[in-house]
Design an enzyme around this catalytic site. Structure first.
Site, PDB file in Angstrom:
ATOM      1  N   LYS A 126      52.153  39.488  39.552  1.00 18.45           N
ATOM      2  CA  LYS A 126      50.741  39.236  39.201  1.00 18.45           C
ATOM      3  C   LYS A 126      50.673  37.908  38.478  1.00 18.45           C
ATOM      4  O   LYS A 126      51.648  37.478  37.851  1.00 18.45           O
ATOM      5  CB  LYS A 126      50.219  40.329  38.270  1.00 18.45           C
ATOM      6  CG  LYS A 126      48.714  40.430  38.234  1.00 18.45           C
ATOM      7  CD  LYS A 126      48.193  41.289  39.368  1.00 18.45           C
ATOM      8  CE  LYS A 126      46.711  41.283  39.495  1.00 18.45           C
ATOM      9  NZ  LYS A 126      46.247  42.279  40.479  1.00 18.45           N
ATOM     10  N   ASP A 166      42.085  38.549  42.664  1.00 19.98           N
ATOM     11  CA  ASP A 166      41.817  39.664  41.753  1.00 19.98           C
ATOM     12  C   ASP A 166      40.504  39.283  41.052  1.00 19.98           C
ATOM     13  O   ASP A 166      39.732  38.465  41.595  1.00 19.98           O
ATOM     14  CB  ASP A 166      42.981  39.864  40.760  1.00 19.98           C
ATOM     15  CG  ASP A 166      42.890  41.182  39.988  1.00 19.98           C
ATOM     16  OD1 ASP A 166      43.217  42.234  40.553  1.00 19.98           O
ATOM     17  OD2 ASP A 166      42.464  41.182  38.811  1.00 19.98           O
TER      18      ASP A 166
END
Ligand code: NDP
Ligand code: 2IT
Length: 448
Positions: A126, A166
């Protein structure tokens, strides 16, 4: 909490101070897998648990950029390459003012198990930045993305680490990031990012995938009780990518979407959304980048409420699709008192631990994010497969594969929960199933 888990968590907190979301995510997984590790001495001996909570690599860098007036700003960029046992690190980039290392470590940690559940070859990662895209011009967003990629490009690649979107990173940002990567490397590495535009290597159904997948997962859970979306009242939080396509799929399946929200407030539309209203939200959020309040100004009968409180309206199904810890224990009490039977998490870790405990104790059909929102990254995996083939599949083909993957995650979670003595507990089922795939792969690959 068992004394073993408590002891382990003390170590996590001491070693990663001030990373409270990371502690929360690790705690939930460790609660589920501790008994499994007790049954597998080979995992213990190989230190799987100690290794799996430590990122393989964390990159942190300066991102300087200039606004439209020429003023210089400095943000912080991150990429957490958490676990590569199953494939290239894979996971989104989040641009939001609240981003810090602890938040990206929680997201990267969840991603390991989520990606394992998809059955595709993707490790967990991430990244992102504390850059706040709100109120920025397109040119400012472009300059920020170019500066961010100027550092990130040396760390990523189609077989190394593959970022995507995201919160705050959608098609526009992926375009700017890809352009800069291509310029710096002189390579059209289509597979280096997912969520690309359809004209240059993107996959059909990737924009829809997370929202559709969350609803497919809910549909499977409802099916275990001979229920369906037909006629159900559905609360959705958020109004971004995941919320929009969750709403579209709920409507297609005959459900009634009665809410949406953003960080300023929420709307309640008792008449339910229809195609016209959904198109309005697409335009409002993806083009005009306005506030959800405008929905109530445009459509008679819809009420706008400032602040939080989206879970207070009676519903049958709740789909939290905004952000972490947006649904508290108190909210969960209200939902259950009002007759809510299913919760499927489009967002990552939207329910606080006391909310999760309540859903599990009351045998609510509760699909945790790492299972219920895996459709997004699953179709990212399918985008990578199409890029490798230099082919693109039809909408029907990708949607059918997504649907199959979500059904498979559901049945795997159900079977695993049963096998490990907690039938109906999707939290244990998903955590254990995801963990077993990663743990066995780590064992096979020796001490890494
Ligand atoms: P978007 O940026 O498209 O939308 C985010 C939405 O959540 C916006 O409506 C935003 O409101 C709201 N929101 C963000 N932060 C807060 C906050 N602190 N309080 C209240 N509302 C907030 O992001 P996505 O739809 O892509 O992501 C939503 C969730 O889904 C996140 O948890 C993400 O991690 C998760 N997810 C996303 C996937 C994807 O493929 N995009 C895949 C799997 C999970 P505002 O505009 O006011 O900020
Ligand atoms: O949380 C997630 O799974 C995502 N933001 C999607 C990640 C991806 O690589 O598509």
């Amino acid at each position: 909490m068992s004394s073993g888990v408590a002891h382990f968590m003390e170590g996590i907190v001491a070693k990663n101070p001030a990373e409270k979301e990371f502690h929360q995510a690790v705690h939930e997984v460790v609660e589920s897998i501790f008994p499994v590790i007790e049954q597998h001495p080979e995992f213990k001996k190989a230190g799987i648990l100690e290794r799996i909570v430590e990122p393989e690599r964390v990159l942190m860098f300066r991102v300087p950029w200039q606004d439209d007036d020429g003023e210089v700003h400095v943000n912080r960029g991150f990429r957490v390459e958490f676990n590569g046992a199953l494939g290239p690190y894979k996971g989104g980039l989040r641009f939001h003012a609240s981003v810090n290392l602890g938040i990206l470590k929680f997201l990267g940690f969840e991603q390991i198990f989520k990606n394992a559940l998809t059955t595709l070859a993707m490790g967990g990662g991430k990244g992102g930045s504390d850059f706040d895209p709100k109120g920025k011009s397109d040119n400012e967003v472009m300059r920020f993305c170019q500066s961010f990629m100027t550092e990130l490009h040396r760390h990523i690649g189609p077989d190394t680490d593959v970022p995507a979107g995201d919160i705050g990173v959608g098609g526009r940002e992926i375009g700017y990031l890809f352009g800069q990567y291509r310029r710096l490397t002189n390579r059209f590495d289509a597979g280096v990012l997912t969520g690309k535009g359809l004209g240059w290597g993107g996959s059909l159904i990737r924009p829809e995938a997370t929202g559709y997948g969350t609803v497919y997962f809910a549909q499977e859970m409802l099916g275990t009780r001979d229920e369906s979306f037909e006629g159900k009242r559905v609360l959705i939080s958020g109004s971004g990518n995941v919320a929009q396509f969750a709403a579209e799929k709920v409507m297609e399946l005959g459900g009634k979407v009665i809410s949406m929200s953003d960080s300023s407030g929420f709307i309640i539309d008792d008449a339910g959304m229809d195609q016209e209203k959904l198109q309005f939200v697409f335009d409002l959020k993806n083009k005009r980048r306005g506030r959800i309040r405008e929905y109530s100004e445009r459509f008679k009968g819809a009420e706008y409420h400032e602040g939080r409180g989206v879970w207070n309206t009676p519903c049958d199904v709740a789909l939290p699709c905004a952000t972490q810890n947006e649904l508290t224990g108190e909210d969960a009490e209200i939902l259950l008192k009002n007759g809510c039977i299913a919760v499927s998490e489009g967002a990552n870790m939207p329910s606080t631990p006391d909310a999760v405990d309540l859903f599990v104790a009351r045998k609510t059909l509760y699909g945790p994010g790492k299972a219920a929102n895996a459709g997004g990254v699953a179709v990212s995996g399918l985008e990578m497969a199409q890029n490798s083939q230099r082919m693109s599949w039809t909408r029907e083909e990708v949607d059918a594969k997504l649907h199959w993957i979500m059904k498979n995650i559901h049945s795997t979670s159900v079977e695993t929960a049963e096998r490990y003595g907690t039938p109906g507990n999707y939290v244990n089922g998903a955590n254990i199933a995801g963990f077993l795939r990663v743990a066995h792969s780590m064992l096979d690959q020796g001490l890494t």
